[in-house]
Design a protein around this motif. Structure first.
Motif, PDB file in Angstrom:
ATOM      1  N   GLY A   1       0.814  -1.209   0.000  1.00  0.00           N
ATOM      2  CA  GLY A   1       0.000   0.000   0.000  1.00  0.00           C
ATOM      3  C   GLY A   1       0.842   1.251   0.000  1.00  0.00           C
ATOM      4  N   ARG A   2       0.425   2.247  -0.754  1.00  0.00           N
ATOM      5  CA  ARG A   2       1.177   3.500  -0.830  1.00  0.00           C
ATOM      6  C   ARG A   2       0.677   4.518   0.193  1.00  0.00           C
ATOM      7  N   ARG A   3      -0.639   4.526   0.410  1.00  0.00           N
ATOM      8  CA  ARG A   3      -1.183   5.515   1.338  1.00  0.00           C
ATOM      9  C   ARG A   3      -1.101   5.044   2.784  1.00  0.00           C
ATOM     10  N   ARG A   4      -1.326   3.754   3.002  1.00  0.00           N
ATOM     11  CA  ARG A   4      -1.288   3.222   4.366  1.00  0.00           C
ATOM     12  C   ARG A   4      -0.316   2.048   4.388  1.00  0.00           C
ATOM     13  N   PRO A   5       0.977   2.343   4.505  1.00  0.00           N
ATOM     14  CA  PRO A   5       1.953   1.265   4.485  1.00  0.00           C
ATOM     15  C   PRO A   5       1.724   0.288   5.628  1.00  0.00           C
ATOM     16  N   SER A   6       1.873  -1.019   5.321  1.00  0.00           N
ATOM     17  CA  SER A   6       1.628  -2.055   6.320  1.00  0.00           C
ATOM     18  C   SER A   6       2.894  -2.484   7.046  1.00  0.00           C
ATOM     19  N   ALA A   7       4.000  -1.804   6.794  1.00  0.00           N
ATOM     20  CA  ALA A   7       5.269  -2.130   7.443  1.00  0.00           C
ATOM     21  C   ALA A   7       5.727  -0.951   8.286  1.00  0.00           C
ATOM     22  N   THR A   8       6.417  -1.257   9.388  1.00  0.00           N
ATOM     23  CA  THR A   8       6.980  -0.231  10.262  1.00  0.00           C
ATOM     24  C   THR A   8       8.494  -0.368  10.246  1.00  0.00           C
ATOM     25  N   LEU A   9       9.188   0.743   9.994  1.00  0.00           N
ATOM     26  CA  LEU A   9      10.636   0.740   9.872  1.00  0.00           C
ATOM     27  C   LEU A   9      11.280   1.506  11.024  1.00  0.00           C
ATOM     28  N   LEU A  10      12.249   0.865  11.706  1.00  0.00           N
ATOM     29  CA  LEU A  10      13.121   1.569  12.640  1.00  0.00           C
ATOM     30  C   LEU A  10      14.389   1.918  11.872  1.00  0.00           C
ATOM     31  N   PRO A  11      14.583   3.204  11.532  1.00  0.00           N
ATOM     32  CA  PRO A  11      15.700   3.563  10.661  1.00  0.00           C
ATOM     33  C   PRO A  11      17.046   3.495  11.376  1.00  0.00           C
ATOM     34  N   GLN A  12      18.085   3.619  10.572  1.00  0.00           N
ATOM     35  CA  GLN A  12      19.439   3.544  11.107  1.00  0.00           C
ATOM     36  C   GLN A  12      19.764   4.730  12.009  1.00  0.00           C
ATOM     37  N   GLU A  13      19.111   5.857  11.799  1.00  0.00           N
ATOM     38  CA  GLU A  13      19.320   7.050  12.630  1.00  0.00           C
ATOM     39  C   GLU A  13      18.084   7.259  13.491  1.00  0.00           C
ATOM     40  N   PRO A  14      18.004   6.647  14.666  1.00  0.00           N
ATOM     41  CA  PRO A  14      16.771   6.674  15.458  1.00  0.00           C
ATOM     42  C   PRO A  14      16.407   8.045  15.995  1.00  0.00           C
ATOM     43  N   LEU A  15      17.379   8.963  16.065  1.00  0.00           N
ATOM     44  CA  LEU A  15      17.070  10.295  16.578  1.00  0.00           C
ATOM     45  C   LEU A  15      16.017  10.988  15.726  1.00  0.00           C
ATOM     46  N   ASP A  16      15.926  10.614  14.453  1.00  0.00           N
ATOM     47  CA  ASP A  16      14.954  11.232  13.553  1.00  0.00           C
ATOM     48  C   ASP A  16      13.513  10.978  13.991  1.00  0.00           C
ATOM     49  N   LEU A  17      13.282   9.970  14.848  1.00  0.00           N
ATOM     50  CA  LEU A  17      11.926   9.624  15.270  1.00  0.00           C
ATOM     51  C   LEU A  17      11.425  10.480  16.422  1.00  0.00           C
TER      52      LEU A  17
END
Length: 578
Positions: free
Chosen positions: A397-413
């Motif tokens: 899905g493009r509008r409601r992605p079904s995956a959750t990503l923890l990125p390499q730079e967690p401070l961005d969250l």
């Protein structure tokens, strides 16, 4: 006279409840190689930052640090810049110039070294560390390992007397880490540069150290040789013990009475001698690839199921999904191509990856292979210009992605000034049920004491755990973790593993991109190797690590050829005791 010395050093960060350093005293002699060990938050990085005035954190301090007998605060910054080299774990933050040749010359220019001397010193250092082929390259085109070697060269070209290394291999793949440590050892042994190093990955450097300092809650609790430190930590059941070299842990668990082997070669020789006197009752893990796990009292424990697999061989590059039971798959990339600009080179080149539904799965590969890009493509934050991405057999899905990503730079969250405020905002977004989940996650990951802290004040490991708690509040069905283990100590990795297994039991599929091969061997059902933008191999975990000769675990290397398919310390110990 000591080169560097700390005398009754005590330090507390502003508003901290306890000191980060508590009456720390030690000395570094010329030519020393000292490793500083301990779990996250014990004060290692804080101690290293006190060894160079420009790196000192703000806070309340007592005691003193001296350099060649003088208070460090009285040593001019110019002299410190030349005499005390510092390389940290944030690779890109240390690069200030656009090309390798300019990066190597920058420090000498700052010191006012003349053009002729500068050219000769830069050429000498580039040749010494094998950077000649990279000399004119833009630094942003280099892999992580190459960048970190450039950082090392840029420091060493100023001929420092002591080299301070704060987890320099945290972002490096196993082979790049090996190359970096080899360079550091050469500089120590051949050039006489003293080394003070912190790292959670001890396999590469531990055997080269002359001295080990073990820290706990801001204090040095042990000071001795690597073997003495190994026996002390194993004997005390230290939480940091699982980070010790596998060769030493295997030998200690099997009752080694002499010197403990601290590297793979010594471990192979010791185990070969042991097996000649006490042949194992069997050479292969029973039910290899099913539920087999030869856990033992060495702290490793049993490995979870990894899926049916033969004891050798990995999938051919052209058909990674064919050997994984044909599905069902949580996510797939079919012939995926991606580049970051229209005229740029392809980062992903015909990727074919299929992640089976349920359980934990690993994605490994060298720096620059395209792992982070692939994770973003799977998460839907990047779109391939050719190929398909499927979640559960359907187009992602493009509008409601079904995956959750923890990125390499967690401070961005983190968008608030306190960790707790960020988590509470996420709870409001997900609904009242998330409050109980937040309490469970913060307790499980050790984040509860960090709720009042600003995200930027956390250590790298603490920030990683807090970010994981944040992304897990939404109960994702497909969880993508990009280098989630890189800043974690052994207790942190164990807590992460237990939590991921809980999620897997609830039906979540987890894909972990990591340089930690031991973590994959312990916990993953399948592993895929990404090379040059494509999947070069994918197989169930035991088949994967048993079938490769270099990109495998230290336990596998130590036990070959005496044992056929053991890939963890616990399995080697269990087979040798059988």
């Amino acid at each position: 006279m000591a080169l560097l010395a700390a005398e009754h050093l005590t330090f507390a960060y502003p508003k901290a409840g306890a000191p980060a350093l508590d009456d720390v005293s030690f000395a570094v002699e010329p030519g020393d190689f000292t490793m500083v060990c301990g779990v996250s938050g014990c004060g290692k990085t804080t101690l290293l930052r006190h060894l160079k005035t420009a790196m000192e954190p703000a806070g309340q301090r007592s005691g003193e640090v001296t350099f060649e007998g003088r208070p460090l605060a009285c040593v001019p910054l110019r002299e410190q810049a030349a005499a005390i080299g510092y390389v940290g774990q944030d690779i890109d933050a240390q690069l200030v110039c656009s090309t390798v040749d300019r990066e190597l010359a920058f420090g000498l220019e700052s010191l006012g070294v003349g053009p002729a001397a500068m050219r000769s010193r830069v050429a000498e250092m580039a040749s010494y560390l094998g950077l000649g082929p990279l000399y004119r390259r833009p630094v942003q085109e280099l892999s992580g390992g190459q960048k970190q070697l450039v950082n090392l060269a840029a420091v060493m070209v100023m001929r420092p007397k002591v080299l301070v290394l704060d987890e320099p291999c945290a972002h490096l793949d196993p082979l790049a880490a090996r190359a970096f440590i080899d360079a550091v050892v050469r500089l120590n042994r051949e050039r006489g540069a003293a080394v003070v190093m912190v790292d959670h990955r001890l396999q590469e450097a531990f055997g080269y150290a002359r001295r080990v300092l073990v820290m706990e809650e801001g204090r040095i609790i042990f000071d001795g040789t690597p073997e003495q430190a190994t026996r002390a930590m194993l004997g005390a059941g230290s939480a940091f013990a699982p980070a010790l070299p596998p060769s030493a842990r295997i030998a200690a668990a099997l009752g080694c009475k002499g010197s403990l082997p601290l590297d793979v070669r010594a471990g192979q020789l010791w185990l070969r001698g042991r097996c000649s006197q006490h042949p194992p009752a069997r050479r292969a893990v029973e039910g290899a690839g099913d539920e087999a796990a030869a856990g033992g009292p060495d702290g490793v424990g049993a490995r979870p199921a990894i899926g049916a697999a033969p004891a050798s061989g990995v999938e051919a590059p052209g058909a990674p999904s064919d050997g994984l039971a044909g599905g069902p798959f949580a996510c797939e990339v079919r012939d995926g191509f991606f580049r970051y600009s229209r005229d740029g080179a392809d980062v992903l080149r015909g990727v074919r990856l299929a992640v089976p539904r349920g359980g934990i799965h690993g994605l490994v590969g060298s720096n620059g292979a395209g792992k982070s890009t692939l994770m973003k493509v799977l998460a839907g934050t990047l779109r391939p210009y050719r190929g398909r991405v499927l979640h559960g057999g359907k187009p992602a899905g493009r509008r409601r992605p079904s995956a959750t990503l923890l990125p390499q730079e967690p401070l961005d969250l983190f968008a608030a000034d306190a960790v707790g405020a960020c988590l509470e905002a996420a709870v409001r977004q997900h609904g009242p049920w998330a409050a109980a989940r937040m309490e469970h996650l913060t307790a499980k990951l050790g984040v509860a004491p960090l709720l009042a802290a600003h995200p930027r004040d956390l250590s790298a490991g603490e920030l990683q755990r807090a970010a994981l708690a944040l992304v897990l509040l939404g109960k994702p069905r497909l969880l993508l973790l990009d280098e989630a283990t890189r800043n974690l100590d052994p207790p942190g990795k164990q807590a992460l593993a237990e939590l991921l297994h809980e999620l897997a039991a609830e039906g979540t599929t987890v894909l972990v991109s990591t340089h930690d091969l031991d973590f994959c061997a312990e916990h993953a059902r399948t592993v895929a190797l990404l090379f040059d933008g494509a999947v070069a191999a994918q197989a169930p975990t035991r088949a994967f690590f048993s079938g490769l000769g270099f990109y495998t675990t230290a336990a596998a290397l130590v036990s070959r050829p005496m044992l056929a398919d053991a890939i963890t310390v616990g399995e080697v110990v269990g087979l040798c005791r059988a």
